[in-house]
Design a protein around this motif. Structure first.
Motif, short mmCIF file in Angstrom:
data_model
loop_
_atom_site.label_atom_id
_atom_site.label_comp_id
_atom_site.label_asym_id
_atom_site.label_seq_id
_atom_site.Cartn_x
_atom_site.Cartn_y
_atom_site.Cartn_z
N GLN A 74 0.85 -1.20 0.00
CA GLN A 74 0.00 0.00 0.00
C GLN A 74 0.88 1.24 0.00
O GLN A 74 1.96 1.22 0.58
CB GLN A 74 -0.83 0.07 1.27
N ALA A 75 0.34 2.28 -0.57
CA ALA A 75 1.04 3.56 -0.47
C ALA A 75 0.99 4.02 0.97
O ALA A 75 -0.02 3.86 1.65
CB ALA A 75 0.36 4.58 -1.37
N GLY A 76 2.08 4.57 1.44
CA GLY A 76 2.10 5.12 2.79
C GLY A 76 1.18 6.32 2.88
O GLY A 76 0.76 6.87 1.86
N PHE A 95 2.40 9.26 0.97
CA PHE A 95 3.01 9.04 -0.35
C PHE A 95 2.62 10.15 -1.34
O PHE A 95 3.48 10.76 -1.97
CB PHE A 95 2.61 7.67 -0.91
N ALA A 96 1.32 10.38 -1.46
CA ALA A 96 0.88 11.38 -2.45
C ALA A 96 1.46 12.74 -2.09
O ALA A 96 1.98 13.46 -2.96
CB ALA A 96 -0.63 11.44 -2.51
N THR A 137 4.17 13.53 -0.37
CA THR A 137 5.61 13.67 -0.60
C THR A 137 5.92 13.65 -2.10
O THR A 137 6.86 14.30 -2.55
CB THR A 137 6.41 12.57 0.10
N THR A 138 5.10 12.91 -2.85
CA THR A 138 5.32 12.93 -4.30
C THR A 138 5.07 14.32 -4.86
O THR A 138 5.85 14.83 -5.68
CB THR A 138 4.39 11.91 -4.99
N ILE A 139 3.99 14.92 -4.40
CA ILE A 139 3.67 16.27 -4.87
C ILE A 139 4.78 17.23 -4.46
O ILE A 139 5.21 18.08 -5.23
CB ILE A 139 2.31 16.75 -4.29
N MET A 189 7.84 16.51 -3.94
CA MET A 189 9.01 16.23 -4.75
C MET A 189 8.89 16.91 -6.12
O MET A 189 9.84 17.52 -6.61
CB MET A 189 9.13 14.72 -4.92
N VAL A 190 7.71 16.79 -6.67
CA VAL A 190 7.49 17.39 -7.98
C VAL A 190 7.52 18.91 -7.87
O VAL A 190 8.05 19.60 -8.75
CB VAL A 190 6.15 16.90 -8.57
N TRP A 241 -0.59 23.47 -3.76
CA TRP A 241 0.73 23.51 -4.37
C TRP A 241 1.00 24.85 -5.06
O TRP A 241 2.09 25.45 -4.93
CB TRP A 241 0.77 22.34 -5.37
N ARG A 279 -7.30 4.75 4.98
CA ARG A 279 -7.06 6.09 4.51
C ARG A 279 -8.15 6.54 3.57
O ARG A 279 -8.88 5.76 3.02
CB ARG A 279 -5.75 6.13 3.73
N PRO A 307 -8.62 5.99 -2.80
CA PRO A 307 -9.04 4.67 -3.29
C PRO A 307 -8.76 3.60 -2.27
O PRO A 307 -7.79 3.70 -1.51
CB PRO A 307 -8.14 4.47 -4.53
#
Lengths: 574, 215
Positions: A65-67, A70-71, A73-75, A77-78, A266, A509, A512
């Motif tokens: 599963q995504a932590g 995750f979303a 930190t990905t955002i 990062m981007v 963001w 969470r 999904p």
């Protein structure tokens, strides 16, 4: 009629045909040929069955599963990447030697892969220093890494001073736990590496549990993802802040600001970062004002409203006959015509409505013991408005309670709505209160898809499996009903503090469904069984083979089981 | 015969992910976040199974999304969004495997007992060598066996299997992702299934733990 084709005998080709058959990729003719052979060739049937069973076993693969972050930190990062794209190449700060930065990053990476590994591959670093020195360097960087999330948002001491001078975020600092790291999920917040010497840091790292280590790793990864200039800025800023005499106050503001900023979208974050401090502060002030003028959310009064409603439903059910006897004929008919689940709610709501019209409880009589039970479930702040003496009449205490609820509810409304609310008749006021306390109110009285997905993850596996097989509309309808019932039955699920502060196992969470309900779940199949192969396949006249796929638009991807194979998946060559 | 539409405009209007990606192309941060949330579990699982390293799957998945972001301006809605996304994922996984293989050449002594203990493959070696007591396979072991079976497949077979099994992709889409022909995919999947059957056969037939060569 079709000309009979020579049967395929090459084992590789046969195997390919079986695969394509099971994947629903055969033409109608080829499929019929396979099915025909299935009916008469036991060995062939066993081969197909074996292949399908092995394929089905893949459902047992572990799911990751995504932590929680995750979303996010990905955002982040981007966003950092985007920021780097926009950073002028001619940095104002001297650029550190690339080899130094690579070395530092390499060290950080090595550190988090464990001291043992560092030792094992120490010989790779011939000429760059001893392993102990490398580890020391890494330990030196730990406080920076730990606070890198804060420093990424705040990298200018002058800006912090201006925030302090403007009185922004100063009052919020007390809300930040320990003032250590502004990362929501951080499990390392209780370790402040700044105040530890190298040996203590080493010991602290070795003592981290899995969650803490993971949190620290995540911070490390985020730090690594910063541009080299930014990394150097962060390191420099940390040193400057640590040496400042107002360190603690500024630090608390930095943490509070970082936390505030991390909750903004963001685009705003990027916009703010691109502004020089004075304009940035003006912009921050502009965004803060409406937020601070907003009335408090008043979750507690909403919880009390729900608790009162639940109590009323339960009380009415206990005195069902008396309540029904006191109602008008049309009300009785409405209650009798409602579902088994809805009935008690309607009964309680109708009883309350009558009480509010009358101004006090009537038919059935409200006894002291029942009223005390109601008080027990309400919050202390509401309870204190109700006369504590049991010498007082229940009717009077009820009126006090009702007044307290209304006043507290009105207090949290914006001024323009407050007047309107107070002009409403009592039953309409109650309806308004109940409507606002309704967890589904944000979406026109229905649960949002996010809520549904979250609730779906909470359902027992068997129920999930049942729902997964339904067309989307039916699935959502049933889920709405299921969850409404679940929430009314267990309002504690809504009344408690935010989930992340609750003790006990982590909740599912938002987003999904994950875990057992993750994306893989939609591909779950019944356990491998022989039934499909042990019965003779239907002949050409069996139209079940031609059954069209369900309308794509009518099904929800996240709940959808895989296209059934091979029977329901039409050949693409057809 | 039914002709399948595959024009860009069709995908543009019908595939919500394509619409999202077009918004990302126009620098819509919210759309990007939606894409991440929508695909994070699928990508993480794909990366986990492709590389056999669940501990790296989040990092690699972030790399995938970062690449999606960086390539946003070049995105053209000429195919399903998923084929584009999984192509990127496949490249990232492939690079990661190569990189891991290089590192393994230098040092892999420490890998025998990672944070989660010995890898399933290693456990399988132990099992095959008789160092583990024979007992009824439980659910965890079954998972491990299946994981081992997957690891037996080569990189391309594994990718095709995962896309077919868990993404429900047809041969044509898998072929697009893997830049080959549907016929080649049919053959690839056939060999993959045969390999799976060979490894899992003993378990399926009599519940015995399969003896797997880990070379």
């Amino acid at each position: 009629m079709n000309d009979p084709r020579p049967p395929i005998t090459d084992p590789d080709k046969v195997s390919e045909q079986i695969t394509a058959y099971l994947d629903g990729e055969l033409s109608a003719d080829d499929r019929r040929e396979i099915e025909d052979r299935l009916t008469r060739d036991e060995q062939f049937r066993a081969q197909v069955r074996g292949e399908q069973q092995a394929w089905d076993l893949l459902d047992e693969l572990p799911r990751t599963q995504a932590g929680d972050r995750f979303a996010a930190t990905t955002i982040e990062m981007v966003a950092v990447d985007a920021e780097r794209d926009h950073t002028p190449r001619h940095s104002l700060r001297p650029r550190p030697a690339r080899s130094t930065m690579l070395f530092a990053i390499g060290m950080i990476t090595l550190f988090f892969t464990g001291f043992a590994v560092v030792t094992a591959i120490g010989e790779l670093f011939d000429g760059t220093g001893t392993v102990a020195e490398e580890n020391d360097l890494l330990l030196h960087l730990l406080p920076v890494i730990q606070r890198s999330e804060v420093y990424r948002h705040v990298d200018d001491l002058e800006f912090l001073r201006q925030l302090a001078a403007e009185g922004l975020f100063a009052g919020d600092s007390a809300k930040v736990e320990d003032g250590v790291v502004a990362q929501e999920s951080t499990a390392v917040a209780n370790v402040d590496f700044r105040v530890l010497d190298l040996e203590a840091r080493r010991a602290a790292v070795e003592d981290l549990d899995a969650n803490q280590a993971e949190a620290l790793q995540r911070l490390r990864r985020n730090f690594e993802n910063l541009a080299p200039q930014k990394q150097q800025q962060v390191i420099d800023f940390h040193a400057t802040l640590t040496d400042d005499e107002d360190r603690d106050a500024l630090d608390a503001i930095a943490v509070a600001y970082s936390r505030w900023l991390s909750k903004r979208d963001w685009e705003l974050r990027l916009a703010l970062k691109s502004l020089p401090p004075p304009e940035r502060i003006a912009e921050i002030r502009r965004h803060l004002q409406p937020e601070r003028q907003r009335p408090p959310k008043g979750k507690r009064i909403e919880a009390d409203i729900r608790r009162l409603f639940r109590w009323a439903c339960s009380f009415a059910e206990e005195h069902r006959e008396e309540v029904l006897a006191s109602l008008a004929e049309h009300e009785r008919r409405r209650i009798a015509g409602s579902t088994r689940r809805l009935g008690p709610w309607l009964l309680g709501q109708t009883m309350l409505r009558h009480w509010l019209i009358a101004g006090e409880p009537r038919e059935p009589e409200l006894d002291q013991a029942s009223f005390e039970r109601l008080l027990e479930v309400l919050s202390p702040s509401v309870r204190k408005h109700v006369a504590s003496s049991s010498e007082e009449s229940v009717e009077r205490r009820w009126r006090e309670l009702w007044r307290a609820l209304q006043e507290r509810f009105a207090d949290q409304l914006p001024p323009e709505q407050r007047d309107e609310f107070e002009r409403l008749p009592a039953p309409a006021r109650w309806s308004r209160m109940l409507s606002r306390a309704n967890p589904f109110r944000h979406n026109g009285g229905t649960l949002s898809e996010k809520q549904l997905l979250r609730a779906f993850a909470d359902l027992p596996p068997q129920r999930q499996a049942e729902l997964e097989g339904l067309p989307r509309k039916e699935l959502l309808r049933q889920l709405q009903r299921e969850v409404r019932h679940q929430l009314i039955e267990d309002p504690a699920a809504l009344d408690g503090p935010p989930r992340r502060h609750r003790p006990g196992p982590r909740p599912p969470r938002l987003g999904p469904p994950r875990g057992r309900d993750d994306e893989f779940r939609k591909h779950r199949r019944p356990p491998p069984g022989d039934a499909e192969f042990d019965r003779p396949p239907p002949g050409d006249d069996d139209r079940s083979f031609e059954r069209p796929r369900p309308n794509e638009s009518d099904r929800d991807d996240r709940f959808r089981p895989p296209p059934p194979r091979p029977r329901d998946r039409p050949s693409r060559e057809e | 015969m039914v002709t399948r539409e595959s024009t860009g405009s069709t995908h543009d209007t019908q595939d919500p992910d394509v619409r999202l990606m077009l918004r990302v192309r126009d620098d819509d941060a919210v759309a990007f976040e939606q894409l991440v949330v929508r695909y994070q579990n699928r990508i993480i699982n794909l990366m986990s199974h492709l590389t056999g390293r669940s501990d790296l799957s989040e990092d690699l998945s972030q790399e995938v999304f970062l690449r999606v972001y960086r390539a946003r301006k070049q995105y053209k809605p000429g195919a399903k969004f998923t084929t584009w996304l999984f192509t990127i994922a496949g490249n990232v996984a492939s690079n990661a495997r190569r990189s891991m293989a290089r590192r393994r050449e230098v040092n892999l002594e420490g890998r025998a007992s990672g944070p989660l203990g010995a890898s399933p493959l290693e456990q399988m070696v132990l099992a095959a060598s008789g160092q583990m007591p024979a007992r009824q396979l439980d659910k965890t072991e079954m998972r491990q066996i299946v994981q081992v079976a997957l690891e037996v497949l080569n990189e391309r077979q594994r990718m095709a299997v995962l896309l077919s099994k868990f993404e429900g992709m047809c041969y044509e889409d898998i072929a697009q992702v893997m830049e080959t022909s549907p016929k080649a995919i049919k053959s690839l999947l056939s060999r993959a299934r045969a390999a799976l059957r060979e490894v899992l056969g003993p378990y399926l037939e009599d519940g015995n733990r399969p003896a797997v060569s880990t070379s």
